[in-house]
Design an enzyme around this catalytic site. Structure first.
Site, short mmCIF file in Angstrom:
data_model
loop_
_atom_site.label_atom_id
_atom_site.label_comp_id
_atom_site.label_asym_id
_atom_site.label_seq_id
_atom_site.Cartn_x
_atom_site.Cartn_y
_atom_site.Cartn_z
CD GLN A 235 -4.92 -3.76 2.61
OE1 GLN A 235 -3.99 -4.08 3.31
NE2 GLN A 235 -5.17 -4.34 1.45
NE ARG A 382 1.89 -5.46 -5.96
CZ ARG A 382 2.32 -4.24 -6.19
NH1 ARG A 382 3.15 -3.67 -5.36
NH2 ARG A 382 1.93 -3.57 -7.24
CB CYS A 383 -0.89 -12.93 -3.92
SG CYS A 383 -1.21 -13.91 -2.46
CD GLU A 758 -3.45 -8.73 -4.96
OE1 GLU A 758 -4.08 -9.68 -5.38
OE2 GLU A 758 -3.65 -8.18 -3.88
#
Ligand code: CDP
Length: 804
Positions: A235, A382-383, A758
């Site tokens: 990523q 996802r945050c 997110e």
């Protein structure tokens, strides 16, 4: 001659910001033409596989690799003893700790990497893994962070217990750090003097991002030219290149890191894993490419967990419901090594956004990080760096306070929202919220679902239940969340010393098409679609004529990658700024071509026109051509620009979510009747992509709230290491989502956009959980822990005496 298009038609023809442009990447994904790491096959490539520890805590007495080496097709078996002379048996973590690459004398979690087998194919490697004989001596296991802080058992024998850790003093040999924000004494005084104080222990269980594609890489060392090429599920490809260079000593220009297509990340692919190091070493040793790709169990058991926060909270208010103070102590279980992916100054991420959407004058947060016998690598699933923990905490505390005050939870929120005129808002825990209009969003949401009608229906349901007319209860889950995304200002945020700016480089070709390269990397978010839309609007060339390229460190400008919804706030801003540089040069070229002064032309959708004479213009296409074929005095040929963008602040998207859920008291089954999600991510680049992001984020929120968990037994065995046990929702479980929005632009972002990817996860988890808790409020429940699977819900009902 072509009819001259209207301004509106020219705008539409660009496919710029605000339009529902179809995803350009889908043609290859839907036709099986994606290029994922496991699709990469290089000549002579070998395959690596790990011998992993079956024990959560054990001494490694001996490793015998003879039988494995004797197997036909096995090329090498690496152990810590092989890596030690190279100094590679340990590696630095993103959190300033160090982690064993291969077991160095002991193992600290089940599934820890013990030896790396390299073989001619994957099947031989797997067979050889079985032949490596490892003698273990079991040690006492600590899976509970509270017990770990009391225990005589030393987990990290490599650390001096009296020495400071990466984040200051350590209180105990299993303690990692204490992080404090806010005013302790003042907050405690406010709590002491308050009319009402609600107290609760809120546990956010350990879970896992579980992307469809697991982690992996292909390392290829070209010994002749001294070049290392590393394809991988990264990523943050540039950060990986720098880390590999620092660890291996190979000069950075001789390392090329390529993230090809990535099948989901959600934080799982931010960190560095032993598989990467071992593949590189194996390729250097063998001189041929080495591939390592985890299987599903390895992914779930050993890579990057999420959450595992025990958040003890106290919230105080006047009897009218005005919140006066918030206190939180978090015990953070970071596993065997502190490999959490957070900016350096924030060892528990942005947990200090836990005052949420509320104007809370006094607050205090303390986090203690603890070592246990669990997998390392806490990530922001996802945050944005532990925001979901913070949002879950405050949204549960609000509900508990509403119970304490005997007040409606929607009204309690409304009373305490930060008002529109208070922005930019300075929070008690140190953040400056850029913009928001929470009351408008909240009112819109309550109206959309007929909130008063729902409450009336719920009250009737309680009566019917008590009268024996139904066995189903109704829960109304409310959440108003504030995210903090776009790490970040370099002055605040770095990872391993690398400032968290981002970048975009644009080259306009003579015919008026373009390529833009960014420091981010899409994992399904559709960057190739949306970043071209930003440019289309900024430079007046059609989005369809702009290629977006990410993920190759040899070509892309340096950037810190994609996670924490930072792409739009940071790289999106860099894209707009680079576009503006192009436009500034184009303006000079246009003025020269039109024989007027620079200031006498203005940009109009896809062209520069002479002010006051719209019939005199040069289109961006004409300007692009001129940039390459006209000798313009004082202007270099070509049309290129690069921007490295250091954002002045984060962006603060927010949202109002409401979930209506029916719960069968006898089976614990849940039926989500309605889910309404209003998101405000500032300027919307592509409404269709935003909707897709919201659907995906809510589905992962549903998973986490209602069942997804990495659970351990007392011996440190992972009980949920397969997709039979780890809940991954399918279309069967997913309800219909109603999406809505308001638009409150970010005042500091060049196009006013905030991140969105997110938000639905951050807001969704507390919303689903609040619905479950709310269903039982009338029967005396204050709080019950996630995940709310059928069994736990049944047990809650049973504990409340609802089974008769
Ligand atoms: O960093 P990441 O790509 O995961 O998250 P993001 O910046 O929130 O963007 C997710 C996707 O939504 C990207 O394709 C964005 O360009 C798009 N988006 C949008 O269309 N409008 C916004 N205001 C924010 C994001």
């Amino acid at each position: 001659m072509n009819k001259e298009l209207s301004r509106e038609e020219r705008t539409d023809a660009l496919g710029g910001m605000g339009c529902k442009r179809k995803r350009v990447e889908d043609a290859r994904f839907t036709q099986g033409k994606g290029n994922y790491v496991d699709d990469i096959k290089l000549p002579g490539m070998l395959h690596g596989d790990f011998v992993r520890s079956p024990y959560a805590h054990a001494r490694v007495v001996s490793i015998n690799t003879d039988a494995a080496m004797a197997l036909d097709g096995v090329i090498a078996v690496l152990t810590a003893a092989d890596l030690a002379p190279l100094g590679l048996h340990w590696m630095p973590t993103l959190a300033g700790d160090k982690q064993m690459v291969l077991a160095d004398g002991k193992v600290l979690f089940q599934g820890q990497e013990v030896a790396f087998v390299v073989a001619k194919d994957r099947y031989i490697a797997a067979d050889a893994v079985e032949l490596v004989e490892v003698e273990y001596e079991e040690l006492p296991v600590l899976t509970d962070p509270f017990a770990a802080l009391e225990s005589d058992v030393v987990l990290r024998e490599d650390l001096d217990p009296t020495a400071d850790g990466a984040h200051g003093p350590r209180k105990h040999h299993n303690h990692i750090f204490t992080w404090e924000v806010g005013e302790k004494d003042a907050t405690e005084q406010v709590l002491d003097e308050a009319d009402v104080v609600a107290e609760e222990m809120v546990y956010y269980h350990r879970t896992h991002p579980c992307p469809l594609e697991t982690c992996g890489c292909v390392a290829s060392m070209d010994k002749v030219n001294g070049k290392l090429t590393l394809h991988g599920t990264f990523q943050a490809p540039h950060a990986i290149r720098t880390v590999v260079s620092l660890i291996s000593g190979i000069e950075e220009h001789n390392i090329r890191v390529i993230s090809p297509d990535i099948g989901g990340g959600f934080g799982n692919k931010v960190g560095a894993y032993p598989g990467y190091v071992c593949s590189v070493v194996a390729s250097i040793v063998t001189g041929v490419p080495v591939k390592w790709v985890e299987d599903r169990m390895e992914n779930l058991m050993t890579t990057a967990f999420a959450r595992d926060y025990w958040m003890k909270g106290k919230i105080s208010a006047t009897k009218e419901g005005k919140i006066t103070g918030l206190w939180c102590h978090t015990t953070a279980d970071h596993g065997g090594f502190d490999a959490c992916a957070d900016p350096t100054k924030f060892p528990a991420g942005f947990m200090n956004i836990c005052t949420g959407s509320y104007d809370i004058p006094t607050a205090y947060l303390a986090v203690d990080g603890v070592y246990t016998n669990k997998a390392p690598g806490g990530v922001s699933y996802r945050c944005s760096f532990r925001v979901t923990e913070a949002a879950y905490f405050i949204e549960r505390m609000i509900e508990v306070l509403a119970i304490e005050l005997n007040m409606d939870a929607a009204e309690l929120r409304r009373i305490n929202f930060i008002r529109k005129d208070q922005f930019p808002y300075q929070s008690a825990l140190g953040w400056e919220y850029d913009s928001g209009d929470y009351h408008t969003a909240w009112d819109k949401a309550l109206k959309a679902v007929d909130y008063d009608g729902l409450r009336a229906e719920q009250a009737q349901r309680v009566e019917d239940f008590k009268a024996g007319k139904t066995r189903k209860l109704m829960g109304i889950g409310l959440t108003h969340f504030t995210e903090i995304v776009g790490a970040g200002p370099v002055k605040n945020c770095d990872i391993l010393g690398l400032g968290m700016f981002d970048s975009c480089e644009i080259r306009i070709h003579p015919t008026g098409s373009a390529i833009a390269r960014l420091g981010t990397i899409s994992q399904g978010q559709g960057h190739a679609t949306t970043f071209a839309q930003i440019l289309a609007t900024e430079i007046g060339l059609p989005a369809d004529s702009i290629t977006i390229e990410e993920g190759d460190t040899d070509t892309a400008p340096y950037g810190l990658g994609t996670y924490g919804s930072r792409s739009t706030p940071v790289a999106g801003a860099a894209t707009a700024m680079a576009g503006r540089k192009i436009r500034a040069k184009a303006q000079m070229i246009a003025a020269y071509l039109l024989e007027v002064h620079d200031d006498d032309v203005e940009f109009d959708v896809d062209r520069f026109v002479v002010k006051g004479a719209p019939e005199k213009f040069k289109t961006m296409k004409e300007i692009a051509f001129a940039a390459y074929n006209q000798a313009i005095p004082g202007i270099e040929p070509g049309l290129e620009a690069v921007s490295y963008y250091d954002p002045p602040n984060m962006t603060y998207p927010f949202g109002a979510y409401i979930c209506v859920m029916d719960i069968d008291v006898d089976t614990g089954e849940t039926d989500i009747r309605r889910f309404y999600a209003l998101d405000d991510c500032g300027t919307r680049i592509n409404p269709m992509i935003i909707e897709g992001q919201v659907h995906g984020g809510l589905t992962e929120a549903l998973a986490v709230a209602l069942g997804q968990e990495i659970a351990y037994d007392d011996m440190g065995n992972v009980k949920t290491g397969t997709l039979m046990d780890f809940f991954l929702p399918t279309a069967w479980e997913v309800p219909n989502y109603e999406t809505d929005h308001t638009v409150t632009p970010s005042p500091h972002h060049p196009i006013g956009a905030k991140g969105v990817g997110e938000s639905p996860h951050v807001g969704g988890v507390p919303c689903f959980s609040n619905a479950v808790n709310d269903a039982f409020r009338a029967f005396g429940l204050r709080h019950t822990h996630m995940p709310h699977d059928h069994w736990r819900i049944w047990k809650t009902a049973n504990d409340l005496g609802l089974h008769g």
